[in-house]
Design a protein around this motif. Sequence first.
Motif, PDB file in Angstrom:
ATOM      1  N   ALA A  64       0.857  -1.193   0.000  1.00  0.00           N
ATOM      2  CA  ALA A  64       0.000   0.000   0.000  1.00  0.00           C
ATOM      3  C   ALA A  64       0.888   1.237   0.000  1.00  0.00           C
ATOM      4  N   ILE A  65       0.547   2.185  -0.833  1.00  0.00           N
ATOM      5  CA  ILE A  65       1.323   3.413  -0.956  1.00  0.00           C
ATOM      6  C   ILE A  65       0.438   4.582  -0.545  1.00  0.00           C
ATOM      7  N   LEU A  74       5.203   6.004  -8.025  1.00  0.00           N
ATOM      8  CA  LEU A  74       5.837   4.972  -7.212  1.00  0.00           C
ATOM      9  C   LEU A  74       5.199   3.612  -7.463  1.00  0.00           C
ATOM     10  N   LYS A  75       3.867   3.576  -7.596  1.00  0.00           N
ATOM     11  CA  LYS A  75       3.161   2.323  -7.890  1.00  0.00           C
ATOM     12  C   LYS A  75       3.659   1.732  -9.200  1.00  0.00           C
ATOM     13  N   GLU A  76       3.779   2.558 -10.233  1.00  0.00           N
ATOM     14  CA  GLU A  76       4.265   2.104 -11.533  1.00  0.00           C
ATOM     15  C   GLU A  76       5.699   1.594 -11.425  1.00  0.00           C
ATOM     16  N   PHE A  77       6.543   2.323 -10.725  1.00  0.00           N
ATOM     17  CA  PHE A  77       7.944   1.943 -10.569  1.00  0.00           C
ATOM     18  C   PHE A  77       8.077   0.600  -9.858  1.00  0.00           C
ATOM     19  N   ILE A  78       7.403   0.461  -8.720  1.00  0.00           N
ATOM     20  CA  ILE A  78       7.473  -0.790  -7.952  1.00  0.00           C
ATOM     21  C   ILE A  78       6.860  -1.936  -8.757  1.00  0.00           C
ATOM     22  N   GLY A  79       5.713  -1.689  -9.384  1.00  0.00           N
ATOM     23  CA  GLY A  79       5.044  -2.726 -10.159  1.00  0.00           C
ATOM     24  C   GLY A  79       5.887  -3.248 -11.311  1.00  0.00           C
ATOM     25  N   LYS A  87       5.059 -12.588 -10.334  1.00  0.00           N
ATOM     26  CA  LYS A  87       3.752 -12.282 -10.916  1.00  0.00           C
ATOM     27  C   LYS A  87       3.125 -11.185 -10.049  1.00  0.00           C
ATOM     28  N   VAL A  88       2.871 -10.016 -10.650  1.00  0.00           N
ATOM     29  CA  VAL A  88       2.443  -8.829  -9.897  1.00  0.00           C
ATOM     30  C   VAL A  88       1.196  -8.243 -10.548  1.00  0.00           C
ATOM     31  N   TYR A  89       0.286  -7.738  -9.706  1.00  0.00           N
ATOM     32  CA  TYR A  89      -0.831  -6.948 -10.231  1.00  0.00           C
ATOM     33  C   TYR A  89      -0.748  -5.538  -9.666  1.00  0.00           C
ATOM     34  N   TYR A  90      -0.821  -4.573 -10.570  1.00  0.00           N
ATOM     35  CA  TYR A  90      -0.985  -3.175 -10.169  1.00  0.00           C
ATOM     36  C   TYR A  90      -1.933  -2.542 -11.169  1.00  0.00           C
ATOM     37  N   SER A  91      -2.790  -1.683 -10.685  1.00  0.00           N
ATOM     38  CA  SER A  91      -3.846  -1.123 -11.524  1.00  0.00           C
ATOM     39  C   SER A  91      -3.252  -0.310 -12.671  1.00  0.00           C
ATOM     40  N   PRO A  92      -3.874  -0.388 -13.847  1.00  0.00           N
ATOM     41  CA  PRO A  92      -3.345   0.327 -15.015  1.00  0.00           C
ATOM     42  C   PRO A  92      -3.522   1.842 -14.927  1.00  0.00           C
ATOM     43  N   LYS A  93      -4.407   2.278 -14.070  1.00  0.00           N
ATOM     44  CA  LYS A  93      -4.644   3.713 -13.895  1.00  0.00           C
ATOM     45  C   LYS A  93      -4.500   4.066 -12.414  1.00  0.00           C
ATOM     46  N   SER A  94      -4.791   5.294 -12.095  1.00  0.00           N
ATOM     47  CA  SER A  94      -4.714   5.755 -10.715  1.00  0.00           C
ATOM     48  C   SER A  94      -6.057   5.524 -10.021  1.00  0.00           C
ATOM     49  N   PHE A  95      -6.148   4.428  -9.269  1.00  0.00           N
ATOM     50  CA  PHE A  95      -7.377   4.087  -8.564  1.00  0.00           C
ATOM     51  C   PHE A  95      -7.209   4.269  -7.061  1.00  0.00           C
ATOM     52  N   ASN A  96      -6.554   5.342  -6.652  1.00  0.00           N
ATOM     53  CA  ASN A  96      -6.257   5.524  -5.231  1.00  0.00           C
ATOM     54  C   ASN A  96      -7.333   6.360  -4.542  1.00  0.00           C
ATOM     55  N   ASN A  97      -8.549   5.785  -4.496  1.00  0.00           N
ATOM     56  CA  ASN A  97      -9.640   6.423  -3.766  1.00  0.00           C
ATOM     57  C   ASN A  97     -10.498   5.333  -3.130  1.00  0.00           C
ATOM     58  N   LYS A  98     -11.543   5.722  -2.449  1.00  0.00           N
ATOM     59  CA  LYS A  98     -12.338   4.756  -1.679  1.00  0.00           C
ATOM     60  C   LYS A  98     -13.093   3.747  -2.548  1.00  0.00           C
ATOM     61  N   LEU A 108      -6.910  -9.089  -8.295  1.00  0.00           N
ATOM     62  CA  LEU A 108      -5.836 -10.008  -7.919  1.00  0.00           C
ATOM     63  C   LEU A 108      -6.252 -11.443  -8.232  1.00  0.00           C
ATOM     64  N   ASN A 109      -5.314 -12.203  -8.758  1.00  0.00           N
ATOM     65  CA  ASN A 109      -5.529 -13.637  -8.995  1.00  0.00           C
ATOM     66  C   ASN A 109      -4.755 -14.434  -7.968  1.00  0.00           C
ATOM     67  N   THR A 110      -5.032 -15.714  -7.866  1.00  0.00           N
ATOM     68  CA  THR A 110      -4.335 -16.544  -6.892  1.00  0.00           C
ATOM     69  C   THR A 110      -2.860 -16.715  -7.233  1.00  0.00           C
ATOM     70  N   ASN A 111      -2.491 -16.508  -8.497  1.00  0.00           N
ATOM     71  CA  ASN A 111      -1.090 -16.671  -8.870  1.00  0.00           C
ATOM     72  C   ASN A 111      -0.280 -15.381  -8.729  1.00  0.00           C
ATOM     73  N   HIS A 112      -0.866 -14.286  -8.316  1.00  0.00           N
ATOM     74  CA  HIS A 112      -0.128 -13.047  -8.106  1.00  0.00           C
ATOM     75  C   HIS A 112       0.617 -13.126  -6.779  1.00  0.00           C
ATOM     76  N   LYS A 113       1.899 -12.848  -6.804  1.00  0.00           N
ATOM     77  CA  LYS A 113       2.717 -12.834  -5.591  1.00  0.00           C
ATOM     78  C   LYS A 113       2.538 -11.511  -4.846  1.00  0.00           C
ATOM     79  N   PHE A 114       2.375 -10.414  -5.606  1.00  0.00           N
ATOM     80  CA  PHE A 114       2.230  -9.090  -5.016  1.00  0.00           C
ATOM     81  C   PHE A 114       1.056  -8.344  -5.650  1.00  0.00           C
ATOM     82  N   GLY A 115       0.417  -7.526  -4.854  1.00  0.00           N
ATOM     83  CA  GLY A 115      -0.607  -6.603  -5.321  1.00  0.00           C
ATOM     84  C   GLY A 115      -0.223  -5.209  -4.841  1.00  0.00           C
ATOM     85  N   ILE A 116      -0.222  -4.262  -5.761  1.00  0.00           N
ATOM     86  CA  ILE A 116       0.203  -2.899  -5.408  1.00  0.00           C
ATOM     87  C   ILE A 116      -0.962  -1.961  -5.625  1.00  0.00           C
TER      88      ILE A 116
END
Length: 116
Positions: A64-65, A74-79, A87-98, A108-116
């Motif tokens: 979480a950032i 930072l999300k893009e860089f880390i992702g 195997k990583v999932y990070y949103s393609p756009k800026s979804f940083n709201n409620k 997120l899928n079961t095969n993703h190691k990280f979610g950002i």
Amino acid sequence: MRTRIGLLVRPQSMRSKCDTAEKRVAEINKKFNLKKQIKVNDTLSFLTLCSQLFRKNVNSKIIAITGSCGKTTLKEFIGKTLSKFYKVYYSPKSFNNKYGVPLSLFNLNTNHKFGI
């Protein structure tokens, strides 16, 4: 009036405009299979509860950032960096709201190691 997840939600203060709103609700509901819809009183609370339950049952590490600026960069860089090794999932756009954070979590899928 606000449209949320395929349902038209009427705030209490707009009850006087029910005729127009109900016609719109009828139009929206006809487009979707009624058996695949869940009608709730508070969509944000329902979305939050579902995302909490989902989060408890997913094995991915969540990164979480927070902050006032630079979150998307930072999300893009880390992702992109982690995706070279895992195997990583990070949103393609800026979804940083409620609304965006829970919706991103549901991707997120079961095969993703990280979610950002």
